[in-house]
Design a protein around this motif. Structure first.
Motif, PDB file in Angstrom:
ATOM      1  N   LEU A  90       0.826  -1.175   0.348  1.00  0.00           N
ATOM      2  CA  LEU A  90      -0.076  -0.138  -0.273  1.00  0.00           C
ATOM      3  C   LEU A  90       0.755   1.503   0.009  1.00  0.00           C
ATOM      4  O   LEU A  90       1.965   1.121   0.067  1.00  0.00           O
ATOM      5  N   ASN A  91       0.697   1.733  -0.659  1.00  0.00           N
ATOM      6  CA  ASN A  91       1.042   3.662  -0.091  1.00  0.00           C
ATOM      7  C   ASN A  91       1.247   3.936   0.957  1.00  0.00           C
ATOM      8  O   ASN A  91      -0.015   3.911   1.330  1.00  0.00           O
ATOM      9  N   PRO A  92       1.833   4.702   1.109  1.00  0.00           N
ATOM     10  CA  PRO A  92       1.747   5.465   2.527  1.00  0.00           C
ATOM     11  C   PRO A  92       0.693   6.206   2.950  1.00  0.00           C
ATOM     12  O   PRO A  92       0.751   7.406   1.726  1.00  0.00           O
ATOM     13  N   GLY A  93      -0.053   6.351   3.474  1.00  0.00           N
ATOM     14  CA  GLY A  93      -1.497   6.797   4.245  1.00  0.00           C
ATOM     15  C   GLY A  93      -2.428   6.840   2.855  1.00  0.00           C
ATOM     16  O   GLY A  93      -3.135   7.554   2.534  1.00  0.00           O
ATOM     17  N   CYS A  94      -1.931   5.686   2.108  1.00  0.00           N
ATOM     18  CA  CYS A  94      -2.842   4.968   0.968  1.00  0.00           C
ATOM     19  C   CYS A  94      -3.654   6.529   0.043  1.00  0.00           C
ATOM     20  O   CYS A  94      -4.096   6.410  -0.444  1.00  0.00           O
ATOM     21  N   MET A  95      -2.381   7.361  -0.204  1.00  0.00           N
ATOM     22  CA  MET A  95      -1.657   8.355  -1.194  1.00  0.00           C
ATOM     23  C   MET A  95      -2.451   7.496  -2.687  1.00  0.00           C
ATOM     24  O   MET A  95      -1.619   6.548  -2.904  1.00  0.00           O
ATOM     25  N   VAL A  96      -3.184   8.552  -3.113  1.00  0.00           N
ATOM     26  CA  VAL A  96      -3.373   8.245  -4.375  1.00  0.00           C
ATOM     27  C   VAL A  96      -3.145   9.324  -5.015  1.00  0.00           C
ATOM     28  O   VAL A  96      -3.338  10.114  -5.601  1.00  0.00           O
ATOM     29  N   PHE A  97      -1.903   8.509  -6.251  1.00  0.00           N
ATOM     30  CA  PHE A  97      -0.838   9.556  -7.322  1.00  0.00           C
ATOM     31  C   PHE A  97      -1.438   9.321  -8.400  1.00  0.00           C
ATOM     32  O   PHE A  97      -0.635  10.289  -9.345  1.00  0.00           O
ATOM     33  N   GLU A  98      -2.765   8.970  -8.372  1.00  0.00           N
ATOM     34  CA  GLU A  98      -3.127   8.784  -9.982  1.00  0.00           C
ATOM     35  C   GLU A  98      -4.602   9.624  -9.915  1.00  0.00           C
ATOM     36  O   GLU A  98      -5.622   9.264  -9.571  1.00  0.00           O
ATOM     37  N   ALA A  99      -4.454  10.676 -10.943  1.00  0.00           N
ATOM     38  CA  ALA A  99      -5.514  12.045 -10.987  1.00  0.00           C
ATOM     39  C   ALA A  99      -6.815  10.959 -11.615  1.00  0.00           C
ATOM     40  O   ALA A  99      -6.684  10.329 -12.797  1.00  0.00           O
ATOM     41  N   GLY A 100      -7.906  11.492 -11.041  1.00  0.00           N
ATOM     42  CA  GLY A 100      -8.660  11.025 -11.526  1.00  0.00           C
ATOM     43  C   GLY A 100      -9.455   9.446 -11.465  1.00  0.00           C
ATOM     44  O   GLY A 100     -10.371   8.571 -11.781  1.00  0.00           O
ATOM     45  N   SER A 101      -8.314   8.562 -10.504  1.00  0.00           N
ATOM     46  CA  SER A 101      -9.291   7.607 -10.997  1.00  0.00           C
ATOM     47  C   SER A 101     -10.024   6.338  -9.976  1.00  0.00           C
ATOM     48  O   SER A 101     -10.621   5.360 -10.490  1.00  0.00           O
TER      49      SER A 101
END
Ligand code: SF4
Ligand code: SF4
Lengths: 98, 391
Positions: free
Chosen positions: A14-25
């Motif tokens: 998992l990404n730290p803090g559940c960050m989503v780096f993909e816009a509009g995902s």
């Protein structure tokens, strides 16, 4: 092209803090299946004011080529806000068929 | 060079936070806040610190503003107390889940009702499972030192978790103490600038606090737990480096005359100082008494705790909050569960003391320790006792 995994397989991926780096995902999640009702437009009554477009909390209402409005039912939650706000009464909520 | 000052502890804590060059302080500007918030406002208003001081309309908003500020890449701080922390409760686990290293100074005070405002730990205990690192300061110097350490630990790339620093309300915050304030240069040497994992910026879109479906939620909780447990490594390293630089050493569990002690009393926060005098007096009379002070509440330092109490026959746990209808004070309940599988575990006595600002004196601690001595040979009944309750 590599096929992307829908979810990380392990908790360690998992990404730290559940960050989503993909816009509009969020588009990948078709959350419209939750609804019990869906809006149906009667364009004969529509005055093209765009109120339904502004009020939809899902932002799933968009303008068609003819200037009328329509919901993307893959994301519509069936909340009925568009129908409630449309003062000419051009939108009717219909039960989902099972 | 550090400067030696006589200063109210809340003011000193604010000075320490300012030395950390925070970018944002978001606080509710009146009661139940303390001089920590007030003095920070002064420092910013006087132009001594280039920070955004946001006076919000509630503590729900102050912690939310810190959450947003930290997400945008700012070093964010808030301070509160009792009811204010209760109002923050909803946001606390969100900040930790989002891995935002916000630091909070908490002047511990009793939670209403009835309205009380004096010192105990009933505000922090209900926040136990929020996923924050939680420290207790014993005196003014520790409040200063740990405020600075907190930013370094919270912002370590291996940690990236929020920290709440517990500073006993009144007993510490409102006292004037002689303490050492480090210089800006010294703090700059210890505390590197904040490097966020990501920032909210339109040029590089990122979603923070996204939704988690049931098929991923368990994994997220597992991460939250393991990051908090692993943070102890960084905490120990940061404390070690603090000791090397400033000559003041910090441990997750502090002991005082615990070697060879058959009866140990365990405290958190400011009470350790009073209890240590009681231990001195009993030791002088040949009573094998000692003191254990829990500095690190979360992550709970299991190994250090077991090491500290090794060989004791009786462990007295002083709780400053009540778990109504539960197994005892929250600290005793955890201590008992930590010891459950240890064969040579001591008997545990649990006293609920110092509730809502009730003074606990050296004489009280001597009395409690003597009750512990009696329990060496006579197994205690278990349960918990409201110490000094009028019957
Ligand atoms: S709110 Fe009603 S009238 Fe206005 S655009 Fe939408 S459907 Fe047409
Ligand atoms: S029913 Fe609700 S979600 Fe669906 S289009 Fe109307 S306003 Fe949007």
């Amino acid at each position: 092209m590599t096929t992307k995994k829908k979810y990380p397989e392990k908790w360690t991926e998992l990404n730290p803090g559940c960050m989503v780096f993909e816009a509009g995902s969020a588009k990948a999640h078709k959350t419209g299946s939750w609804k019990a009702q869906h809006p149906v437009w009667d364009n004969r009554k529509c005055i093209k004011c765009g109120v339904c477009y502004i009020y939809c909390p899902e932002a799933c209402v968009s303008r068609t080529e003819e200037g009328y409005y329509a919901a993307d039912l893959e994301y519509c939650k069936g909340c009925g806000i568009c129908a409630h706000e449309c003062w000419p009464g051009a939108i009717e909520m219909k039960e989902e068929e099972v | 060079m550090a400067k030696r000052v006589g200063m109210e502890v809340a003011i000193a804590a604010a000075e320490a936070v300012a030395l950390c060059r925070i970018d944002v302080a978001a606080v509710y500007p009146i009661t139940p806040n303390t001089h920590i918030a007030e003095h920070l406002a002064e420092i910013v208003a006087d132009g001594k610190l280039d920070a955004e001081y946001i006076t919000v309309e509630s503590e729900h908003s102050s912690i939310s503003a810190c959450c947003g500020a930290s997400g945008a890449g700012a070093r964010a701080y808030t301070a509160t107390s009792s009811q204010g922390l209760m109002l923050m409760h909803e946001i606390l686990p969100i900040v930790s889940a989002m891995r935002l290293p916000v630091v909070m100074g908490l002047a511990n005070r009793a939670v209403s009702g009835p309205l009380n405002i004096w010192n105990d730990h009933s505000d922090i205990m209900p926040q136990r499972d929020s996923g924050w690192i939680s420290f207790f300061a014993e005196n003014g110097q520790e409040a200063v030192d740990m405020s600075i350490q907190s930013f370094r630990i919270a912002e370590d790339p291996e940690v990236m978790l929020p920290i709440v620093l517990n500073i006993d309300g009144f007993q510490l915050t409102h006292m004037i103490e002689a303490l050492e304030l480090p210089s800006q240069k010294e703090v700059d040497r210890y505390l590197p600038p904040f490097r966020p994992l990501a920032t909210l910026h339109p040029d590089k879109p990122v979603s923070m606090g996204a939704y988690a479906f049931p098929d991923i939620f368990t994994e997220v909780m597992k991460v939250k737990d393991s990051v908090l447990i692993d943070s102890k490594k960084t905490i120990l390293k940061a404390w070690d480096e603090w000791g090397k630089q400033f000559g003041r050493w910090y441990k997750p569990v502090e002991t005082y005359k615990a070697d060879g002690a058959e009866v140990l009393i365990m405290t958190m926060g400011s009470m350790g100082e009073t209890a240590s005098i009681a231990v001195d007096e009993l030791r002088a009379k040949g009573v094998p008494a000692g003191l254990v002070k829990l500095r690190l509440w979360r992550p709970f330092p299991f190994e250090e705790f077991r090491e500290a109490i090794k060989g004791a026959k009786v462990l007295i746990v002083c709780d400053r909050a009540v778990s109504f209808g539960g197994p005892g004070g929250p600290v005793a309940a955890e201590v008992k569960s930590a010891l459950y599988n240890d064969a040579g575990r001591p008997a545990v006595l649990n006293f609920l003391i110092g509730l809502g600002g009730r003074d606990v004196t050296v004489e009280n601690f001597k009395d409690i320790l003597e009750k512990g001595v009696q329990a060496i040979n006579k197994k205690p009944a278990g349960g918990y006792i409201f110490y000094g309750v009028r019957e």
